[in-house]
Design a protein around this motif. Sequence first.
Motif, PDB file in Angstrom:
ATOM      1  N   VAL A  31      -3.730 -12.903   5.543  1.00  0.00           N
ATOM      2  CA  VAL A  31      -2.533 -13.591   6.039  1.00  0.00           C
ATOM      3  C   VAL A  31      -2.705 -13.837   7.542  1.00  0.00           C
ATOM      4  CG1 VAL A  31      -0.042 -13.354   6.445  1.00  0.00           C
ATOM      5  CG2 VAL A  31      -1.054 -12.542   4.285  1.00  0.00           C
ATOM      6  N   ALA A  32      -2.649 -15.103   7.938  1.00  0.00           N
ATOM      7  CA  ALA A  32      -2.849 -15.452   9.349  1.00  0.00           C
ATOM      8  C   ALA A  32      -1.575 -15.222  10.163  1.00  0.00           C
ATOM      9  CB  ALA A  32      -3.272 -16.913   9.449  1.00  0.00           C
ATOM     10  N   GLY A  33      -1.732 -15.108  11.448  1.00  0.00           N
ATOM     11  CA  GLY A  33      -0.575 -15.033  12.354  1.00  0.00           C
ATOM     12  C   GLY A  33      -0.004 -13.628  12.472  1.00  0.00           C
ATOM     13  N   PRO A  34       1.014 -13.471  13.326  1.00  0.00           N
ATOM     14  CA  PRO A  34       1.594 -12.146  13.535  1.00  0.00           C
ATOM     15  C   PRO A  34       2.224 -11.595  12.259  1.00  0.00           C
ATOM     16  CG  PRO A  34       2.882 -13.858  14.666  1.00  0.00           C
ATOM     17  CD  PRO A  34       1.634 -14.512  14.166  1.00  0.00           C
ATOM     18  N   LYS A  35       1.998 -10.321  11.994  1.00  0.00           N
ATOM     19  CA  LYS A  35       2.547  -9.705  10.781  1.00  0.00           C
ATOM     20  C   LYS A  35       2.820  -8.224  11.010  1.00  0.00           C
ATOM     21  CE  LYS A  35      -2.164  -9.484   8.861  1.00  0.00           C
ATOM     22  NZ  LYS A  35      -2.874 -10.493   9.664  1.00  0.00           N
ATOM     23  N   ILE A  36       3.718  -7.711  10.199  1.00  0.00           N
ATOM     24  CA  ILE A  36       4.110  -6.302  10.231  1.00  0.00           C
ATOM     25  C   ILE A  36       4.085  -5.804   8.798  1.00  0.00           C
ATOM     26  CG2 ILE A  36       6.136  -4.777  10.498  1.00  0.00           C
ATOM     27  CD1 ILE A  36       6.935  -6.408  12.954  1.00  0.00           C
ATOM     28  N   LEU A  37       3.664  -4.540   8.606  1.00  0.00           N
ATOM     29  CA  LEU A  37       3.756  -3.922   7.280  1.00  0.00           C
ATOM     30  C   LEU A  37       4.717  -2.738   7.363  1.00  0.00           C
ATOM     31  CD1 LEU A  37       2.828  -3.562   4.322  1.00  0.00           C
ATOM     32  CD2 LEU A  37       0.891  -2.212   5.177  1.00  0.00           C
ATOM     33  N   VAL A  38       5.624  -2.659   6.416  1.00  0.00           N
ATOM     34  CA  VAL A  38       6.505  -1.488   6.271  1.00  0.00           C
ATOM     35  C   VAL A  38       6.193  -0.872   4.919  1.00  0.00           C
ATOM     36  CG1 VAL A  38       8.892  -0.676   6.150  1.00  0.00           C
ATOM     37  CG2 VAL A  38       8.319  -2.649   7.610  1.00  0.00           C
ATOM     38  N   HIS A  39       5.916   0.444   4.912  1.00  0.00           N
ATOM     39  CA  HIS A  39       5.615   1.071   3.618  1.00  0.00           C
ATOM     40  C   HIS A  39       6.590   2.199   3.308  1.00  0.00           C
ATOM     41  CE1 HIS A  39       3.672   4.697   5.362  1.00  0.00           C
ATOM     42  NE2 HIS A  39       3.179   3.873   6.267  1.00  0.00           N
ATOM     43  N   GLY A  40       6.882   2.324   2.026  1.00  0.00           N
ATOM     44  CA  GLY A  40       7.707   3.429   1.542  1.00  0.00           C
ATOM     45  C   GLY A  40       6.851   4.654   1.285  1.00  0.00           C
ATOM     46  N   GLY A  41       7.315   5.487   0.394  1.00  0.00           N
ATOM     47  CA  GLY A  41       6.721   6.812   0.236  1.00  0.00           C
ATOM     48  C   GLY A  41       5.689   6.945  -0.844  1.00  0.00           C
ATOM     49  N   GLY A  42       6.093   6.938  -2.071  1.00  0.00           N
ATOM     50  CA  GLY A  42       5.173   7.272  -3.146  1.00  0.00           C
ATOM     51  C   GLY A  42       5.462   8.676  -3.639  1.00  0.00           C
ATOM     52  N   LYS A  43       4.745   9.058  -4.681  1.00  0.00           N
ATOM     53  CA  LYS A  43       5.049  10.331  -5.345  1.00  0.00           C
ATOM     54  C   LYS A  43       4.385  11.532  -4.700  1.00  0.00           C
ATOM     55  CE  LYS A  43       5.707   8.243  -9.937  1.00  0.00           C
ATOM     56  NZ  LYS A  43       4.631   7.433 -10.524  1.00  0.00           N
ATOM     57  N   GLY A  44       3.470  11.307  -3.757  1.00  0.00           N
ATOM     58  CA  GLY A  44       2.702  12.404  -3.167  1.00  0.00           C
ATOM     59  C   GLY A  44       3.567  13.495  -2.567  1.00  0.00           C
ATOM     60  N   ALA A  45       4.612  13.091  -1.860  1.00  0.00           N
ATOM     61  CA  ALA A  45       5.454  14.090  -1.189  1.00  0.00           C
ATOM     62  C   ALA A  45       6.171  14.969  -2.216  1.00  0.00           C
ATOM     63  CB  ALA A  45       6.457  13.392  -0.273  1.00  0.00           C
ATOM     64  N   SER A  46       6.714  14.348  -3.270  1.00  0.00           N
ATOM     65  CA  SER A  46       7.397  15.127  -4.313  1.00  0.00           C
ATOM     66  C   SER A  46       6.427  16.086  -4.988  1.00  0.00           C
ATOM     67  CB  SER A  46       7.992  14.204  -5.387  1.00  0.00           C
ATOM     68  OG  SER A  46       8.833  13.259  -4.788  1.00  0.00           O
ATOM     69  N   GLN A  47       5.224  15.583  -5.253  1.00  0.00           N
ATOM     70  CA  GLN A  47       4.209  16.424  -5.896  1.00  0.00           C
ATOM     71  C   GLN A  47       3.881  17.630  -5.015  1.00  0.00           C
ATOM     72  OE1 GLN A  47       2.865  15.935  -9.060  1.00  0.00           O
ATOM     73  NE2 GLN A  47       2.154  18.020  -8.624  1.00  0.00           N
ATOM     74  N   MET A  48       3.759  17.371  -3.700  1.00  0.00           N
ATOM     75  CA  MET A  48       3.404  18.469  -2.810  1.00  0.00           C
ATOM     76  C   MET A  48       4.545  19.488  -2.711  1.00  0.00           C
ATOM     77  SD  MET A  48       1.903  18.501   1.003  1.00  0.00           S
ATOM     78  CE  MET A  48       0.225  18.745   0.443  1.00  0.00           C
ATOM     79  N   LEU A  49       5.779  19.007  -2.659  1.00  0.00           N
ATOM     80  CA  LEU A  49       6.926  19.923  -2.650  1.00  0.00           C
ATOM     81  C   LEU A  49       6.868  20.821  -3.884  1.00  0.00           C
ATOM     82  CD1 LEU A  49       9.625  17.394  -1.425  1.00  0.00           C
ATOM     83  CD2 LEU A  49       9.143  19.586  -0.320  1.00  0.00           C
ATOM     84  N   GLN A  50       6.537  20.195  -5.022  1.00  0.00           N
ATOM     85  CA  GLN A  50       6.439  20.958  -6.268  1.00  0.00           C
ATOM     86  C   GLN A  50       5.293  21.961  -6.186  1.00  0.00           C
ATOM     87  OE1 GLN A  50       6.771  18.204  -9.665  1.00  0.00           O
ATOM     88  NE2 GLN A  50       5.650  19.714 -10.879  1.00  0.00           N
ATOM     89  N   ASP A  51       4.124  21.512  -5.690  1.00  0.00           N
ATOM     90  CA  ASP A  51       2.958  22.399  -5.580  1.00  0.00           C
ATOM     91  C   ASP A  51       3.248  23.592  -4.673  1.00  0.00           C
ATOM     92  OD1 ASP A  51       1.649  20.631  -7.197  1.00  0.00           O
ATOM     93  OD2 ASP A  51       0.400  19.756  -5.622  1.00  0.00           O
ATOM     94  N   LEU A  52       4.099  23.356  -3.659  1.00  0.00           N
ATOM     95  CA  LEU A  52       4.427  24.436  -2.722  1.00  0.00           C
ATOM     96  C   LEU A  52       5.589  25.284  -3.229  1.00  0.00           C
ATOM     97  CD1 LEU A  52       4.103  22.452   0.631  1.00  0.00           C
ATOM     98  CD2 LEU A  52       2.627  24.334  -0.106  1.00  0.00           C
TER      99      LEU A  52
END
Lengths: 260, 260
Positions: A31-52
């Motif tokens: 994608v040409a020109g100025p751009k920004i990416l915003v990302h959400g979370g995913g399941k990794g954090a929930s999995q880690m909370l569970q693992d801990l």
Amino acid sequence: MSDVLKIFKIGGGIIDDASQLGLFLTELARVAGPKILVHGGGKGASQMLQDLGIEPNMVQGRRITDAATLDIVTMFYAGKTNKQIVALLQQRGVNALGLSGADGNVIRATKRPVKDIDYGFVGDLNAESVNSELVVQLLRANVTPVFCAITHDGQGQLLNTNADTIASVLACALTSAYRVELHFCFEKDGVLSDISDDQSVIKNIVPKQYQQLKAAGVIAAGMVPKLDNAFAALAAGVDKVVIENALKINEPVKTVLCRS
Amino acid sequence: MSDVLKIFKIGGGIIDDASQLGLFLTELARVAGPKILVHGGGKGASQMLQDLGIEPNMVQGRRITDAATLDIVTMFYAGKTNKQIVALLQQRGVNALGLSGADGNVIRATKRPVKDIDYGFVGDLNAESVNSELVVQLLRANVTPVFCAITHDGQGQLLNTNADTIASVLACALTSAYRVELHFCFEKDGVLSDISDDQSVIKNIVPKQYQQLKAAGVIAAGMVPKLDNAFAALAAGVDKVVIENALKINEPVKTVLCRS
């Protein structure tokens, strides 16, 4: 004022799939020109909370961001996910730079007021939340900012914040310097007129039509907050909002929301 | 060319103690002019690896940064620690912005070559590692960059990197735009001539004297790599290297290393 800035938002589904994430980032690099990416979370954090062995803190069916949860989501979103995306964009020739809202004070939030439920360390945003000066400076230096969904309150407290909302307030704030396009990327090709038919992408939606589609129950329930958000951004001056498949951002198939 | 840039490096000891970290950051906020903070790790990452049941991967007594370890240290250093420090500096009126080496491609490393031991995802730096242009732009915009000890190789791979070395290579690279002071902050007031006497701070050390002190065994073993590093930075054009107490950076007691 005439440069077009494209803001892309991706969610957890694509972040959890390394191969899809790589494909999306390859498309983003095209994608040409100025751009920004915003990302959400995913399941990794929930999995880690569970693992801990950290039990989810739920009140009335809503997950509460207590201190332990905030620590883990900050590590995942601002640490692992954000830096991996930045490194993968650098590999693709994009000069990405990861940001939380605390960095450069770019997004200042307010801890959600306690009414019926205390949501914990959750940040709410408003039209004044974005310090767009630094973001514009970075964009003009050919940097691609990559935002995770962590903000701060200016008093030393980090806050877990909705990524769709971050994308929307960034889009609105940056209309001061750019013509802004806001791209919500997910696993479908756009807004579907028939949820069971992936080919039934609605090409354009104007606000009046949206109200009709919503009233008729054509819009899937999960899409309603996203689209409400999107039309609010349009009303606030964002040029165009696009709902599209994360893997097809450079293809014509998509739903374009228009002001009129 | 005449502005003085002060680069401060703090280690794990102070990061693990929230109250000491707060005191240090309050002192740092009082330091006028352009400044950079580089922070090391702390025990949090090791504790989390243990809590998750990930066994330390040791070869010949050296810890190896395998993929699981890299994930956790990235989360801790670039996520939790870096963002907490940034938020606490914002609270203190400092416009901090957290960076890994991948962000803006500011520090590009090389994965350590495998000789006797494969150290895993560990990055080595050299004089060309720093892309100082963006760092200078941030400093000129009154931003205080806060570096964690994670870099990248430009090919999408994050790398665990020594924080002292990051501080040194940044200091050397930024001599192109500033007169640079490099401040290594730790729990003692400076280099001690008698390890058992905290009052025995050596005020100034020049290279010749350092060789004598080292030969005489006066310099504590743990300080030798730090001081070797420090004198190398001086030789490479850094104006001044200071060894001082993290809680006393605005007090006169400290060891100043001088080129001659």
